[in-house]
Scaffold this motif. Structure first.
Motif, PDB file in Angstrom:
ATOM      1  N   THR A 402      78.344 -77.942  38.046  1.00  0.00           N
ATOM      2  CA  THR A 402      78.407 -79.097  37.647  1.00  0.00           C
ATOM      3  C   THR A 402      78.026 -80.148  38.402  1.00  0.00           C
ATOM      4  O   THR A 402      78.960 -80.621  39.700  1.00  0.00           O
ATOM      5  N   ASN A 403      76.924 -80.531  38.816  1.00  0.00           N
ATOM      6  CA  ASN A 403      76.322 -81.321  39.780  1.00  0.00           C
ATOM      7  C   ASN A 403      76.842 -80.977  41.253  1.00  0.00           C
ATOM      8  O   ASN A 403      77.683 -81.534  41.805  1.00  0.00           O
ATOM      9  N   GLY A 404      76.638 -79.655  41.372  1.00  0.00           N
ATOM     10  CA  GLY A 404      76.686 -78.973  42.739  1.00  0.00           C
ATOM     11  C   GLY A 404      78.483 -78.693  42.863  1.00  0.00           C
ATOM     12  O   GLY A 404      78.568 -77.777  43.769  1.00  0.00           O
ATOM     13  N   MET A 405      79.187 -78.588  41.872  1.00  0.00           N
ATOM     14  CA  MET A 405      80.469 -78.535  41.992  1.00  0.00           C
ATOM     15  C   MET A 405      80.793 -77.264  41.081  1.00  0.00           C
ATOM     16  O   MET A 405      80.553 -77.137  39.901  1.00  0.00           O
ATOM     17  N   SER A 406      81.274 -76.012  41.553  1.00  0.00           N
ATOM     18  CA  SER A 406      81.630 -74.770  40.647  1.00  0.00           C
ATOM     19  C   SER A 406      83.062 -75.244  40.030  1.00  0.00           C
ATOM     20  O   SER A 406      83.711 -75.988  40.369  1.00  0.00           O
ATOM     21  N   GLN A 407      83.149 -74.284  39.046  1.00  0.00           N
ATOM     22  CA  GLN A 407      84.393 -74.149  38.455  1.00  0.00           C
ATOM     23  C   GLN A 407      85.659 -73.995  39.063  1.00  0.00           C
ATOM     24  O   GLN A 407      86.545 -74.916  38.913  1.00  0.00           O
ATOM     25  N   PRO A 408      85.543 -73.039  39.996  1.00  0.00           N
ATOM     26  CA  PRO A 408      86.733 -72.730  40.774  1.00  0.00           C
ATOM     27  C   PRO A 408      87.196 -74.110  41.658  1.00  0.00           C
ATOM     28  O   PRO A 408      88.391 -74.393  41.536  1.00  0.00           O
ATOM     29  N   LEU A 409      86.293 -74.960  42.046  1.00  0.00           N
ATOM     30  CA  LEU A 409      86.427 -75.964  42.828  1.00  0.00           C
ATOM     31  C   LEU A 409      87.094 -76.906  41.987  1.00  0.00           C
ATOM     32  O   LEU A 409      87.886 -77.573  42.487  1.00  0.00           O
ATOM     33  N   LEU A 410      86.553 -77.244  40.779  1.00  0.00           N
ATOM     34  CA  LEU A 410      87.006 -78.283  39.715  1.00  0.00           C
ATOM     35  C   LEU A 410      88.327 -78.031  39.482  1.00  0.00           C
ATOM     36  O   LEU A 410      89.327 -78.849  39.152  1.00  0.00           O
ATOM     37  N   LEU A 500      82.077 -87.649  38.960  1.00  0.00           N
ATOM     38  CA  LEU A 500      83.586 -87.445  39.062  1.00  0.00           C
ATOM     39  C   LEU A 500      84.139 -88.551  38.078  1.00  0.00           C
ATOM     40  O   LEU A 500      85.226 -88.313  37.750  1.00  0.00           O
ATOM     41  N   GLY A 501      83.554 -89.727  37.969  1.00  0.00           N
ATOM     42  CA  GLY A 501      84.160 -91.001  37.089  1.00  0.00           C
ATOM     43  C   GLY A 501      84.408 -90.198  35.643  1.00  0.00           C
ATOM     44  O   GLY A 501      85.262 -90.496  34.896  1.00  0.00           O
ATOM     45  N   ALA A 502      83.234 -89.192  35.270  1.00  0.00           N
ATOM     46  CA  ALA A 502      83.439 -88.911  33.803  1.00  0.00           C
ATOM     47  C   ALA A 502      84.291 -87.504  33.902  1.00  0.00           C
ATOM     48  O   ALA A 502      85.121 -87.645  32.723  1.00  0.00           O
ATOM     49  N   LEU A 503      84.487 -87.006  34.957  1.00  0.00           N
ATOM     50  CA  LEU A 503      85.410 -85.776  34.611  1.00  0.00           C
ATOM     51  C   LEU A 503      86.733 -86.085  35.094  1.00  0.00           C
ATOM     52  O   LEU A 503      87.720 -85.466  34.256  1.00  0.00           O
TER      53      LEU A 503
END
Length: 735
Positions: A402-410, A500-503
């Protein structure tokens, strides 16, 4: 007739002779106003002679003498004159570079007095009740009764100049100059003391402090290599206690403005003495004020970036170079000096110690320590309650991003934020996206002056070239095929903030990059926001901070050290209570946890960089080919890089080819000289100019310097020299 030799701020490697008026007494190092062509110019006297090589009828006379004494201390004058020869740069431009802008323009080199309001005898005898119908005047007189107030302090007391002027008309207040500015002319040495919190030194810190204090009366270069969180700043502060207690001054160099707010607060909290700052964000009057305070001895500590090195001091006692490895200490335009190297030379001329501190010392500094030119001190463990971070490498192959960020990171981020902790994200791209692509025909928005992709800045609706700073509005359709299917490609900090604002809609987000910190005070404001989120875990204030880091990979040996430092910066996120980095609340994995995402994280680069061991990287990278002093790296050889630019991509290469032929025919040329080029620069076009370069290398620094000094006078005889823009870089760091 006696004449003066005057250096003018012009790109000519010579001085100009002028006659001295009757009853005039110019001084070497002082400024004079002289006629130059059809205009008047400010120059600096470099010498006085009984006669000139020119006849008297061809000489003009000085218009005015601006200084009765030299603007430079004796040691600083020697340093600058040495630098003129070493860097082969015009004397006038070097000398004027060392002066504040206002002095270059002819302003008097003296501190303008600070004016203060005070209550007159009549004002002290006046009852405040008599002014109840003029509440602002009543408030102003009440504020003056305890003592005078400087004009710049009025806003702090909610007072207005109009109210004080009204009191002045009534004879109740008046204005007077206070001393010579700054702290009112008070000598800080009389009441110097150590204030604020002092951290208990561990064994390594105490050993380093004791060693430096034992040799603080003479020139000794110290290389302080300490791991992140080992308390290097505490060592600086403790060493300075002894220096300042003797009435001496200190110069602290930091690589960039972004590091100064925390550093300044640490020093000001520690010492009851004037701590001044010098960097490019100050206006001209502020810079001149600090320069004058340091020269008069009124400033105890000056903290500044690269150019602060040329500040004159009345009683300089020590120089500290923080993050000595940083490339920001190298000037990349005009006079290409290296502030770290010149600082060591200045310390030798001043006969004072110098401390070079870093978690990842430059290879040149490590080599100097190995050769016993520097004394080597190490801090191998973290100070106080700081703990190493828990690290995790993430293989991105096959993962949804997600825009460079993986699910484990999120998931990790959600866990930390749910626990009331903070998250920092690092990204080495500012703007919204690094490119704009047409989905229909494949057109990419490109800067024609640099042949480089435009970066999209969505909030400003602009495309910017980050090389020449040109900009254009974002087009509504493709100029090549007319399609409206224009899509941003890649990720920048601006887009990451939006994502990040949306997430995380309920999480306050702070973005720190060059765009958000351009205005004066913006960085301090954003850092304060980060600190506000550093309360108890139950606090609802949470921040995300992302900052640019460049991961450089290249065969050029410095890129390996740069990569290691990127990892070191990430490792700097710690829970140390006295960290200069805004402190984060602890996370569920312990004091601080970090995840790093890579493709193919099993390559040998990552384990090397993870350990952040510069020596290991250097040895592992170069051991197969390194053969002592036969290596062509700058540790064992000296380099000079000559750059040339033109508009037609012909004259620059031709100029450098002619220059190479000139060097090849020089009687000082020997078999040890190695020439590479002319070749295109790494970025062959920038700002509409085509760029070429010629590299000179020799194992003897002195021989290379003599060859260049003998050849430069002949360069201007080359026809192409007047058709190109060329520059000379001694000891280049970016080849």
């Amino acid at each position: 007739m006696p004449v003066v030799h005057v250096a003018l701020p012009v790109p000519l490697a010579r001085t100009f002779d002028y006659l001295i008026p009757a009853d005039a007494h110019p001084v070497v190092g002082g400024r004079v106003r002289v006629p130059f062509g059809q205009r008047s110019a400010i120059g600096i006297v470099t010498g006085i002679s009984a006669n000139s090589a020119l006849s008297a009828d061809k000489l003009k006379t000085i218009n005015a003498i601006l200084d009765e004494q030299s603007l430079f201390t004796a040691s600083l004058w020697r340093i600058l004159n040495w630098a003129i020869g070493y860097y082969h740069y015009p004397a006038g431009e070097v000398l004027f570079h060392a002066l504040p802008v206002l002095l270059r323009q002819g302003k008097a080199a003296e501190m303008a007095p600070l004016w203060q309001w005070f209550a007159t005898e009549q004002g002290r005898a006046t009852a405040l009740e008599s002014l109840k119908r003029a509440p602002k005047q009543q408030q102003a007189l009440a504020a003056l009764l305890p003592g005078p107030l400087f004009r710049h302090e009025l806003a702090e007391h909610m007072l207005t100049e109009g109210a004080l002027q009204a009191l002045r008309v009534k004879g109740l207040s008046d204005l007077r100059p206070a001393g010579n500015g700054g702290n009112g002319g008070v000598d800080w040495r009389h009441d110097f003391c150590v204030e604020g919190e002092r951290h208990r030194l561990n064994t390594e810190q105490a050993t380093a402090v004791g060693a430096i204090r034992g040799d603080d009366e003479r020139f000794v270069p110290w290389l302080l290599a300490g791991v992140t969180g080992s308390g290097k700043t505490e060592v600086y502060l403790t060493v300075l206690e002894n220096i300042l207690s003797k009435g001496k001054q200190a110069l602290i160099l930091v690589p960039e403005i972004g590091l100064t707010p925390q550093t300044i607060s640490r020093f000001r909290e520690r010492f009851r003495a004037p701590v001044e700052v010098l960097h490019s964000a100050l206006n001209d009057s502020e810079r001149l004020g600090v320069w004058l305070k340091a020269r008069s001895g009124e400033a105890a500590i000056v903290i500044g970036t690269r150019s602060a090195l040329f500040t004159p001091f009345a009683r300089l006692g020590i120089i500290v170079i923080d993050e000595e490895h940083d490339s920001s200490y190298k000037q990349h335009e005009g006079w290409r000096y290296h502030a770290r190297d010149l600082a060591v030379f200045r310390a030798r001329e001043e006969n004072i110690p110098i401390v070079l501190g870093s978690a990842t010392p430059a290879l040149e500094s490590l080599y100097n320590a190995q050769q016993k030119k520097y004394r080597y001190l190490t801090l191998g463990r973290r100070a106080g309650n700081a703990h190493p971070a828990h690290e995790q490498l993430q293989d991105l192959k096959g993962l949804a991003l997600t825009n460079g960020m993986s699910q484990p990171l999120l998931q990790k981020m959600r866990a930390h934020l749910a626990a009331g902790n903070q998250v920092m994200l690092f990204l080495n791209r500012r703007g919204f996206a690094p490119a704009l692509l047409c989905h229909e025909c494949g057109w990419i928005a490109e800067c024609q002056r640099c042949e480089h992709f435009y970066t999209i800045h969505q909030q400003q609706r602009l495309m910017r070239c980050h090389h020449c700073d040109s900009q254009r509005p974002i087009p509504n359709q493709c100029p090549q095929c007319g399609s409206t299917q224009l899509i941003p490609v890649g990720l920048g900090t601006e887009q990451l903030e939006e994502t990040l604002g949306a997430l995380f809609p309920s999480t306050p987000i702070t973005r720190i990059d060059r765009d958000t910190t351009a205005r004066k005070g913006a960085l301090e404001f954003h850092l304060a926001q980060v600190h506000q989120g550093g309360g108890p875990a139950s606090s609802s204030a949470r921040k995300c901070w992302r900052k640019a880091i460049i991961f450089a990979m290249s065969p050029w040996y410095r890129c390996w050290t740069w990569t290691a430092r990127c990892f070191r910066r990430i490792s700097a996120l710690r829970s140390a209570s006295h960290s200069c980095i805004p402190r984060l609340r602890a996370g569920p994995d312990g004091p601080a946890s970090k995840a790093r995402s890579f493709y193919k994280p099993t390559t040998r680069t990552i384990p090397c960089c993870k350990s952040c061991c510069i020596k290991a990287i250097w040895i592992s990278r170069n051991k197969p080919s390194l053969n002592g002093r036969q290596s062509r790296f700058p540790l064992f050889t000296s380099h000079i890089l000559i750059r040339a630019e033109d508009h037609d991509n012909r004259q620059a290469a031709l100029f450098l080819e002619r220059l190479r032929q000139l060097l090849d025919t020089s009687p000082l040329r020997d078999d040890a000289l190695w020439l590479m080029g002319p070749i295109p620069a790494l970025q062959p076009k920038r700002g509409g100019r085509f760029r070429w370069q010629l590299l000179l290398q020799h194992p003897s620094r002195g021989q290379l310097q003599r060859l260049m000094a003998a050849s430069l006078p002949l360069v201007n005889t080359l026809t192409q020299a007047r058709k190109v823009k060329w520059s000379l870089d001694v000891d280049p760091i970016d080849i």
